[in-house]
Write a protein that holds these residues in place. Sequence first.
Motif, PDB file in Angstrom:
ATOM      1  N   ILE A  34     -10.079   2.378   9.359  1.00 36.70           N
ATOM      2  CA  ILE A  34      -8.694   1.954   9.606  1.00 36.70           C
ATOM      3  C   ILE A  34      -7.750   3.113   9.277  1.00 36.70           C
ATOM      4  N   GLN A  35      -6.960   3.516  10.243  1.00 38.15           N
ATOM      5  CA  GLN A  35      -5.992   4.599  10.041  1.00 38.15           C
ATOM      6  C   GLN A  35      -4.594   4.041  10.132  1.00 38.15           C
ATOM      7  N   PHE A  36      -3.687   4.548   9.296  1.00 38.36           N
ATOM      8  CA  PHE A  36      -2.303   4.086   9.364  1.00 38.36           C
ATOM      9  C   PHE A  36      -1.383   5.217   9.808  1.00 38.36           C
ATOM     10  N   LYS A  37      -0.430   4.891  10.687  1.00 38.13           N
ATOM     11  CA  LYS A  37       0.603   5.858  11.088  1.00 38.13           C
ATOM     12  C   LYS A  37       1.966   5.246  10.809  1.00 38.13           C
ATOM     13  N   GLU A  38       2.781   5.946  10.031  1.00 40.90           N
ATOM     14  CA  GLU A  38       4.129   5.434   9.774  1.00 40.90           C
ATOM     15  C   GLU A  38       5.051   5.869  10.904  1.00 40.90           C
ATOM     16  N   ALA A  39       5.290   4.992  11.826  1.00 38.55           N
ATOM     17  CA  ALA A  39       6.136   5.284  12.987  1.00 38.55           C
ATOM     18  C   ALA A  39       6.528   3.967  13.617  1.00 38.55           C
ATOM     19  N   GLU A  40       7.534   4.015  14.485  1.00 41.39           N
ATOM     20  CA  GLU A  40       7.859   2.786  15.196  1.00 41.39           C
ATOM     21  C   GLU A  40       7.385   2.919  16.629  1.00 41.39           C
ATOM     22  N   CYS A  41       6.823   1.850  17.151  1.00 40.43           N
ATOM     23  CA  CYS A  41       6.399   1.836  18.543  1.00 40.43           C
ATOM     24  C   CYS A  41       7.630   1.496  19.369  1.00 40.43           C
TER      25      CYS A  41
ATOM     26  N   SER B 142      -3.989  11.439  -3.330  1.00 43.99           N
ATOM     27  CA  SER B 142      -5.238  11.954  -2.772  1.00 43.99           C
ATOM     28  C   SER B 142      -6.219  10.825  -2.456  1.00 43.99           C
ATOM     29  N   LYS B 143      -6.041   9.676  -3.124  1.00 43.57           N
ATOM     30  CA  LYS B 143      -6.904   8.530  -2.805  1.00 43.57           C
ATOM     31  C   LYS B 143      -6.453   7.831  -1.530  1.00 43.57           C
ATOM     32  N   LEU B 144      -5.142   7.806  -1.318  1.00 40.56           N
ATOM     33  CA  LEU B 144      -4.626   7.087  -0.151  1.00 40.56           C
ATOM     34  C   LEU B 144      -4.591   7.972   1.089  1.00 40.56           C
ATOM     35  N   TYR B 145      -4.507   9.287   0.887  1.00 42.55           N
ATOM     36  CA  TYR B 145      -4.465  10.217   2.015  1.00 42.55           C
ATOM     37  C   TYR B 145      -5.580  11.257   1.791  1.00 42.55           C
TER      38      TYR B 145
ATOM     39  N   VAL C  91       6.118  -5.185  -2.959  1.00 44.95           N
ATOM     40  CA  VAL C  91       5.523  -4.388  -1.883  1.00 44.95           C
ATOM     41  C   VAL C  91       4.186  -3.804  -2.319  1.00 44.95           C
ATOM     42  N   GLU C  92       3.323  -3.613  -1.348  1.00 39.26           N
ATOM     43  CA  GLU C  92       2.008  -3.023  -1.612  1.00 39.26           C
ATOM     44  C   GLU C  92       1.700  -2.081  -0.449  1.00 39.26           C
ATOM     45  N   PRO C  93       1.379  -0.805  -0.751  1.00 44.63           N
ATOM     46  CA  PRO C  93       1.106   0.127   0.347  1.00 44.63           C
ATOM     47  C   PRO C  93      -0.039  -0.369   1.218  1.00 44.63           C
ATOM     48  N   ILE C  94       0.139  -0.275   2.503  1.00 43.87           N
ATOM     49  CA  ILE C  94      -0.875  -0.771   3.430  1.00 43.87           C
ATOM     50  C   ILE C  94      -2.159   0.034   3.266  1.00 43.87           C
ATOM     51  N   ARG C  95      -2.011   1.320   2.925  1.00 45.61           N
ATOM     52  CA  ARG C  95      -3.210   2.142   2.718  1.00 45.61           C
ATOM     53  C   ARG C  95      -4.028   1.649   1.538  1.00 45.61           C
ATOM     54  N   ASN C  96      -3.336   1.128   0.539  1.00 44.56           N
ATOM     55  CA  ASN C  96      -4.019   0.576  -0.624  1.00 44.56           C
ATOM     56  C   ASN C  96      -4.795  -0.678  -0.249  1.00 44.56           C
ATOM     57  N   ILE C  97      -4.194  -1.460   0.638  1.00 46.15           N
ATOM     58  CA  ILE C  97      -4.825  -2.721   1.037  1.00 46.15           C
ATOM     59  C   ILE C  97      -6.097  -2.452   1.832  1.00 46.15           C
ATOM     60  N   VAL C  98      -6.054  -1.454   2.718  1.00 49.47           N
ATOM     61  CA  VAL C  98      -7.237  -1.227   3.575  1.00 49.47           C
ATOM     62  C   VAL C  98      -8.236  -0.266   2.950  1.00 49.47           C
ATOM     63  N   ARG C  99      -7.784   0.503   1.947  1.00 48.27           N
ATOM     64  CA  ARG C  99      -8.614   1.558   1.385  1.00 48.27           C
ATOM     65  C   ARG C  99      -9.976   1.074   0.901  1.00 48.27           C
ATOM     66  N   LYS C 100      -9.935  -0.061   0.160  1.00 49.35           N
ATOM     67  CA  LYS C 100     -11.164  -0.496  -0.506  1.00 49.35           C
ATOM     68  C   LYS C 100     -12.165  -1.103   0.461  1.00 49.35           C
ATOM     69  N   LYS C 101     -11.750  -1.342   1.699  1.00 51.85           N
ATOM     70  CA  LYS C 101     -12.631  -2.017   2.642  1.00 51.85           C
ATOM     71  C   LYS C 101     -13.711  -1.092   3.185  1.00 51.85           C
TER      72      LYS C 101
ATOM     73  N   GLU D  25       3.330  10.914   4.876  1.00 58.32           N
ATOM     74  CA  GLU D  25       3.227  10.080   6.076  1.00 58.32           C
ATOM     75  C   GLU D  25       3.348  10.948   7.325  1.00 58.32           C
ATOM     76  N   ARG D  26       4.260  11.905   7.271  1.00 56.65           N
ATOM     77  CA  ARG D  26       4.468  12.751   8.442  1.00 56.65           C
ATOM     78  C   ARG D  26       3.214  13.586   8.712  1.00 56.65           C
ATOM     79  N   ALA D  27       2.610  14.104   7.632  1.00 57.14           N
ATOM     80  CA  ALA D  27       1.407  14.928   7.810  1.00 57.14           C
ATOM     81  C   ALA D  27       0.226  14.091   8.308  1.00 57.14           C
ATOM     82  N   SER D  28       0.325  12.755   8.205  1.00 52.44           N
ATOM     83  CA  SER D  28      -0.751  11.881   8.691  1.00 52.44           C
ATOM     84  C   SER D  28      -0.658  11.607  10.184  1.00 52.44           C
ATOM     85  N   LEU D  29       0.438  12.006  10.803  1.00 56.91           N
ATOM     86  CA  LEU D  29       0.612  11.682  12.225  1.00 56.91           C
ATOM     87  C   LEU D  29      -0.347  12.519  13.071  1.00 56.91           C
TER      88      LEU D  29
END
Lengths: 584, 584
Positions: free
Chosen positions: B126-133, A250-253, B112-122, A207-211
């Motif tokens: 869509i990019q995901f960043k794990e951080a708080e605004c 590798s599929k998710l990132y 729980v389901e990773p958000i990347r998994n949910i958007v991946r197949k679309k 996740e950090r490397a994705s920032l």
Amino acid sequence: MRGYTFYEGAIRAFQDRSLLSKILVIGTVSGGSAVAFSDSRPFQRIYGDSGEGEFKKKKVVVLGTGWAGTTFLKILKSNSFEVQVVSPRNYFAFTPLLPSVTNGTVEARSIVEPIRNIVRKKGMDIQFKEAECYKIDAEKKQIYCRTTEDRTCGGKEEFALDYDILVIAMGAQANTFNTPGVVEHAHFLKEVEHAQRIRRSVIDCFERASLPNLSDEERKKILHFVVVGGGPTGVEFAAALHDFVIDDLSKLYPSLKEFTRITLLEAGDHILNMFDKRITASAEEKFKRDGIDLKTGSMVVKLSDKEISTKDRATGQISSIPYGMVVWSTGIGTRPVIMDFMKQIGQANRRVLATDEWLRVEGCESVYALGDCATINQRKVMEDISAIFSKADKNNTGKLNVKDLKEVVKDICERYPQVEIYLNKKQLKNINVLLKNAEEDPKKASMEFDIEKFKKALSEVDSQMKHLPATAQVASQEGAYLANCFNRMEQCEKNPEGPLRFRGAGRHRFHPFRYKHFGQFAPLGGEEAAAQLELPFDWISVGRGSQWLWYSVYASKQISWRTRFLVISDWRRRFMFGRDSSRI
Amino acid sequence: MRGYTFYEGAIRAFQDRSLLSKILVIGTVSGGSAVAFSDSRPFQRIYGDSGEGEFKKKKVVVLGTGWAGTTFLKILKSNSFEVQVVSPRNYFAFTPLLPSVTNGTVEARSIVEPIRNIVRKKGMDIQFKEAECYKIDAEKKQIYCRTTEDRTCGGKEEFALDYDILVIAMGAQANTFNTPGVVEHAHFLKEVEHAQRIRRSVIDCFERASLPNLSDEERKKILHFVVVGGGPTGVEFAAALHDFVIDDLSKLYPSLKEFTRITLLEAGDHILNMFDKRITASAEEKFKRDGIDLKTGSMVVKLSDKEISTKDRATGQISSIPYGMVVWSTGIGTRPVIMDFMKQIGQANRRVLATDEWLRVEGCESVYALGDCATINQRKVMEDISAIFSKADKNNTGKLNVKDLKEVVKDICERYPQVEIYLNKKQLKNINVLLKNAEEDPKKASMEFDIEKFKKALSEVDSQMKHLPATAQVASQEGAYLANCFNRMEQCEKNPEGPLRFRGAGRHRFHPFRYKHFGQFAPLGGEEAAAQLELPFDWISVGRGSQWLWYSVYASKQISWRTRFLVISDWRRRFMFGRDSSRI
């Protein structure tokens, strides 16, 4: 969902492999723990002063709920004890699956079973206290305990417990060899919490490397995973991590795959050095194919928060590499409470508690130690050689003949197992042949031996003494052995079944502990494993078949039907849906 | 293993209950999210200056991966956006099952389901960043983010993101009403980590109460579990805890059962006050039978590390009770970043972000807010009454006749849904009848209305405006609605489908958001649940049948086949082996 299921895969792996199928059946049916032997003396204190028959319920305190402690509790049947179990973990964990927990192939919950659940159905007097023992007082026969730091319910609690018999099965902690920075910055892999933390940490790195705003250099650093130690745990973890990256992350990132690197550092010349050379070679070859960077002859000298510094054993050169995460798996070290206890009982210079062959701690009455915190100090034949000779020489003739020898040879071999190993190794039929061979001219060999000839013949047998490895298999067999001794206490008090006491009168009450090695596995990732099994013949295999054998053996060895069901469900779930990468 | 399995239980529950079976089928087949409507203006900025047809890919930033954000992402299909998702959780959690996670009926990992998994197949951008605004700057159209504290990989990272459109779906935090000590000493139940912590804490309390040297008084204190808040979450948690104690813990800690007590504190007169009175009564009755100590009219005024102080609403008397663990579940509060944003845009005095019926944040361009962090500020008829009248009075006669009215009545009802609710409530056929009724003498009623008569007739309709509850159902429907708007942007730009703009020209581009309530459940423990469903008729039920309906609806609503498989496996596992009490 993936292309083919767990069961289909299993069926494919076993098609036309009847040997494997048979082993599988044996592995699955046999279920667990070893046959156990037993011996005496320790229990003298358990009996009242009158010496015979009068039996008081004695307080047994068991420290630890790992392989040794839990197997002991599981097999203990005798109602003559009031048992208190103290451990900071209220569960037993199937530790060989910890590497599988680090990547989510198996869930942490699936490999643990509450200790209360294990002892509940026995209807015995067993109490559990969730606390850590921080001091053992062998003089007062007391242990001192406290609740662990991270508990959320109420403040700190301290208490002391008296014991009549103490069973120390606290295991060991990771050994850092005092390398600076390891405790602060590295992950270990000895507890369930460690595995859970590693799993979160791997996701954190991705996740950090994705920032945004990171350079490629920084991404490379963050995604550099370093494993220190090429033993089975380190190798299996590196393989598990590689699987996780290839199969799932590798599929998710997808953009991060090129930055990901796994390095395995091993101080020796080869990884898996306790295995057969063919296995070592296959494993190294497999890692090379997978792109895992294997650096042998490389010792870690320092760990900072950003870099790991290694020294090349051959050249002495020191180099530093930036890393994202380090997992440290280089063997076991002593817990402070054990260290302190060893000082008390005059074992200050040792690394682990020394016990005799009946698992009694040396220099300390009524205390047993088993599992990773202890080692069996085998008795040397040479130390007892005169006593053995005089015991065999019943009529004090100063000579032993074949008849004399025949009467004690079984006891010698049982009391000093190195003799038997030596005979096997030299391919000698029995001890008589060994003695005969000691003659300068075997043809002239008489059938009588004096003490000198006796000494000369046995002079090399002690070279065959070996320390047992710190494995779950050893700990579990020790636990089972001790429980069987406790179970048959009264019976063996009346009819001792152990070998002759060469330095005393009568026989030992129990047979000494004897370890039976069944073999070992090392999963190498990508549904391949290395297996080295001690069947009636030695059996070595690397590949998919071994991996399926590994599945079946590990399923069969689970401590409860619940964990067996869960572990198999987890494997199936992984085949169907892959591994989860949610950061929880 | 337990006496009967999950499936047998299911079959029993449905025998001779054909209605239930049918509902089950519908629930299972329908699967999820609501039909959505849509409207205009928000998207004007998305189009280039030329105004028509020329389409630039705009940056959409979505804050949050809860029900609203995730449903939005799941349903978004349009490739006209470059989407960045920012959330401190890289997964979607099925929050209605959190109470089941606190006792281990369901594992955290299963919901729980990773958000990347949910958007991946679309196959979308869509990019995901794990951080708080931590800050939204509506002027500069930027958001500021940082990594969260507890991440183990590397140091803190900060970054900013530009947006053209911002979708705020950050949810809410627990509301402590500034009660002293709550943040420090109470558990919340809004996140997966909260549920995991509660589970560990319950075990901690039982383990701690098992230690020696404690008085009965202390054991009672440690095993006193207090739940604050009688809403669905509090009630379900109390029930889940009771099940855990009765089904599992009382077997493993038999000596502690007598010391265990669960207290549910509710400030109002009844628990589950959003449900039908019959359900409330059944739930209270069930809790009484189960020995859960229900204290209504009881407000918490202070929490210390040992005691919880409550004030009786009737008598004003303050009393303190010692406790072992407190779970706080009294509703939702605003996150600091939202609070700060509200100050910026002139909503400082509000509790949540106000949006219009198209989910656009009031006083702020290109920002949408949905889910628990927002509420829809319905437009009052009375504020627009003159505009409505003139729009209907096309020829400026100062009078409306039936024909005039017929042309706008649909638009009025769509733009001001309170009108329709009012008509339904008064059992009036249509707005004409309402207008007629406004005459003093209905018999003399003419078929023409002036502005005064029009005002008088509609004067009470605004009383029917309601705020939507802060539930997963609302958030999910809002997310789906917004995604559908985004998907049909171009199409609706050309052919607006919304109601007439009474205060402007033309029509609104999209239909306004309309919530469809399907009903709600409250599991009461012991395989019983309360259900209040809005089928073609109102349907209320309490008991085992409702629990099985709950199982099937919750299984059907899972976000992925993986979580569906895992949740059902967990339920089955619980039926077979009970719940695990290992402290991990």
